[in-house]
Scaffold this motif. Structure first.
Motif, PDB file in Angstrom:
ATOM      1  N   PHE A  67     -47.642  27.507  69.119  1.00  0.00           N
ATOM      2  CA  PHE A  67     -47.281  26.456  68.178  1.00  0.00           C
ATOM      3  C   PHE A  67     -45.802  26.156  68.359  1.00  0.00           C
ATOM      4  O   PHE A  67     -45.039  27.013  68.829  1.00  0.00           O
ATOM      5  N   SER A  68     -45.397  24.965  67.972  1.00  0.00           N
ATOM      6  CA  SER A  68     -44.000  24.578  68.109  1.00  0.00           C
ATOM      7  C   SER A  68     -43.488  23.995  66.797  1.00  0.00           C
ATOM      8  O   SER A  68     -44.174  23.201  66.147  1.00  0.00           O
ATOM      9  N   VAL A  69     -42.275  24.401  66.430  1.00  0.00           N
ATOM     10  CA  VAL A  69     -41.579  23.862  65.268  1.00  0.00           C
ATOM     11  C   VAL A  69     -40.143  23.589  65.677  1.00  0.00           C
ATOM     12  O   VAL A  69     -39.466  24.471  66.220  1.00  0.00           O
ATOM     13  N   PHE A  82     -49.348  32.490  61.817  1.00  0.00           N
ATOM     14  CA  PHE A  82     -48.313  31.485  62.025  1.00  0.00           C
ATOM     15  C   PHE A  82     -48.162  30.677  60.741  1.00  0.00           C
ATOM     16  O   PHE A  82     -49.143  30.187  60.183  1.00  0.00           O
ATOM     17  N   ILE A  83     -46.924  30.538  60.269  1.00  0.00           N
ATOM     18  CA  ILE A  83     -46.635  29.866  59.003  1.00  0.00           C
ATOM     19  C   ILE A  83     -45.850  28.586  59.267  1.00  0.00           C
ATOM     20  O   ILE A  83     -44.862  28.597  60.003  1.00  0.00           O
ATOM     21  N   THR A  84     -46.285  27.490  58.649  1.00  0.00           N
ATOM     22  CA  THR A  84     -45.434  26.310  58.562  1.00  0.00           C
ATOM     23  C   THR A  84     -45.184  26.045  57.085  1.00  0.00           C
ATOM     24  O   THR A  84     -46.073  26.181  56.251  1.00  0.00           O
ATOM     25  N   ASN A  87     -44.139  20.301  54.383  1.00  0.00           N
ATOM     26  CA  ASN A  87     -43.575  19.104  55.013  1.00  0.00           C
ATOM     27  C   ASN A  87     -42.897  19.385  56.353  1.00  0.00           C
ATOM     28  O   ASN A  87     -42.206  18.515  56.889  1.00  0.00           O
ATOM     29  N   GLN A  88     -43.106  20.551  56.913  1.00  0.00           N
ATOM     30  CA  GLN A  88     -42.467  20.907  58.180  1.00  0.00           C
ATOM     31  C   GLN A  88     -43.271  20.360  59.358  1.00  0.00           C
ATOM     32  O   GLN A  88     -44.476  20.574  59.463  1.00  0.00           O
ATOM     33  N   ILE A  89     -42.612  19.662  60.251  1.00  0.00           N
ATOM     34  CA  ILE A  89     -43.276  19.030  61.388  1.00  0.00           C
ATOM     35  C   ILE A  89     -43.565  20.082  62.458  1.00  0.00           C
ATOM     36  O   ILE A  89     -42.701  20.887  62.814  1.00  0.00           O
ATOM     37  N   HIS A  90     -44.792  20.072  62.965  1.00  0.00           N
ATOM     38  CA  HIS A  90     -45.182  21.051  63.977  1.00  0.00           C
ATOM     39  C   HIS A  90     -46.270  20.480  64.868  1.00  0.00           C
ATOM     40  O   HIS A  90     -46.886  19.459  64.570  1.00  0.00           O
ATOM     41  N   ASP A  91     -46.522  21.158  65.997  1.00  0.00           N
ATOM     42  CA  ASP A  91     -47.587  20.766  66.914  1.00  0.00           C
ATOM     43  C   ASP A  91     -47.915  21.960  67.802  1.00  0.00           C
ATOM     44  O   ASP A  91     -47.396  23.063  67.591  1.00  0.00           O
ATOM     45  N   GLN A 132     -39.175  32.262  50.806  1.00  0.00           N
ATOM     46  CA  GLN A 132     -38.098  33.100  51.312  1.00  0.00           C
ATOM     47  C   GLN A 132     -38.432  33.801  52.626  1.00  0.00           C
ATOM     48  O   GLN A 132     -37.581  34.466  53.207  1.00  0.00           O
ATOM     49  N   ILE A 133     -39.667  33.658  53.111  1.00  0.00           N
ATOM     50  CA  ILE A 133     -40.029  34.266  54.393  1.00  0.00           C
ATOM     51  C   ILE A 133     -39.175  33.645  55.499  1.00  0.00           C
ATOM     52  O   ILE A 133     -39.040  32.420  55.586  1.00  0.00           O
ATOM     53  N   GLN A 134     -38.620  34.486  56.338  1.00  0.00           N
ATOM     54  CA  GLN A 134     -37.665  34.032  57.352  1.00  0.00           C
ATOM     55  C   GLN A 134     -38.311  33.642  58.683  1.00  0.00           C
ATOM     56  O   GLN A 134     -37.761  32.840  59.430  1.00  0.00           O
ATOM     57  N   ASN A 135     -39.468  34.208  58.972  1.00  0.00           N
ATOM     58  CA  ASN A 135     -40.064  34.027  60.293  1.00  0.00           C
ATOM     59  C   ASN A 135     -41.317  33.162  60.222  1.00  0.00           C
ATOM     60  O   ASN A 135     -42.040  33.163  59.220  1.00  0.00           O
ATOM     61  N   HIS A 136     -41.582  32.461  61.314  1.00  0.00           N
ATOM     62  CA  HIS A 136     -42.808  31.672  61.402  1.00  0.00           C
ATOM     63  C   HIS A 136     -44.014  32.518  61.798  1.00  0.00           C
ATOM     64  O   HIS A 136     -45.156  32.126  61.547  1.00  0.00           O
TER      65      HIS A 136
END
Length: 308
Positions: A67-69, A82-84, A87-91, A132-136
């Motif tokens: 995945f890409s952010v 995997f977390i988005t 409103n975060q754009i991803h593909d 508050q989670i820092q990682n995707h």
């Protein structure tokens, strides 16, 4: 390929490979949708999109995906979440998604009074912790697959009791995400780590299970079992995934199918084409044609204006 983000909504789907339940079917407050996908072939990539006012969680049971952010790529293997964020754009990039099995869901963040049957104070706290989670990417516990399977089964039952139980289990699942995200990153055991490093370093060779088992200092059967448990993919599937990733780069550079097959240790061009198609849904020749078409479709630079 689409180069602008769209607001994405999923629709009810019920096929052998894919099942999606939207709020019209599951009727669980705060859950926009939940889906399950299991495919043995490559499928179309996900274009740039976002989910308005929703977290989205993808839990990969087996396979390898990316995945890409914000122009950063995140490789996933079995057991990864995997977390988005809302409103975060991803593909998933510009290539098809390789064979995989996963659950995914979208959790709304706009109404703490209608949130998975949880009281407003607890709902607000859970959402705050999720933000508050820092990682995707979060490595989840082995029990996660069973939890999601039960949630899905309760929703599929279509009963009032199943709906309530699924909603409460979703709250528990979100708490597990928060706890797992706060733990030190999961590391694979040294024996499997040696094997994965060996695969990457020798990706241009024909790699056997006996070689890898020897590197890991395990029997072949124990190695296969342990590798899949930790990596969420069989060793052969992991090898072929990374061979095809390397093949795509080589084809972009030298544009020669036979040479690429030989450089990556495939026994024949036909076998290379078969594996390539399984992971990308296209033959190497079709992939080269697409590269050529994309290159030819790029706009030419405007000629500099003449000055007197």
């Amino acid at each position: 390929m689409q180069n602008y983000p769209i607001e994405w909504y999923d629709h009810f789907t019920d096929t052998n490979e894919r099942k999606i339940y939207t709020e019209n079917e599951h009727k669980i407050p705060g859950l926009r949708m939940i889906g399950y996908h299991n495919t043995s072939r490559a499928i179309a990539s996900l274009n740039l999109h976002y989910h308005k006012d929703c977290f989205e969680f993808h839990y990969l049971l087996q396979g390898n995906l990316r995945f890409s952010v914000e122009n950063r790529s995140y490789p996933l293997s079995g057991g990864d979440l995997f977390i988005t964020f809302p409103n975060q754009i991803h593909d998933t990039g510009d290539t098809p998604m390789s064979p995989h099995e996963m659950y995914w869901m979208q959790i709304e963040v706009i109404d703490i009074y209608r949130f998975l049957y949880i009281d407003p104070g607890s709902a607000a706290y859970i959402l705050e912790q999720l933000h508050q989670i820092q990682n995707h990417v979060v490595k989840m516990q082995n029990s996660t697959a069973g939890i999601l399977k039960e949630i899905f089964a309760n929703i599929s039952a279509g009963t009032e009791l199943g709906r309530i139980q699924a909603g409460q289990m979703l709250g528990y699942f979100l708490c597990q995400i928060i706890k797992s995200a706060s733990l030190p990153s999961f590391r694979i055991t040294p024996d499997i780590s040696r094997a994965t490093e060996y695969i990457i370093e020798h990706i241009g060779e024909e790699i056997t299970m006996e070689e890898l088992a020897q590197v890991a200092l395990l029997s072949v059967s124990r190695f296969k079992q342990k590798f899949k448990a930790q990596m969420g993919s069989s060793p052969r599937n992991f090898i072929n995934f990374h061979k095809i990733e390397a093949a795509k780069r080589k084809l972009q550079e030298n544009r020669n199918v036979t040479q690429t097959a030989m450089e990556l240790g495939f026994s024949s061009s036909n076998y290379f084409s078969s594996v390539f198609r399984r992971f990308t849904s296209a033959s190497p020749t079709d992939y080269l044609k697409q590269l050529s078409d994309d290159s030819n479709s790029l706009p030419e630079e405007a000629a500099p204006e003449e000055t007197e």
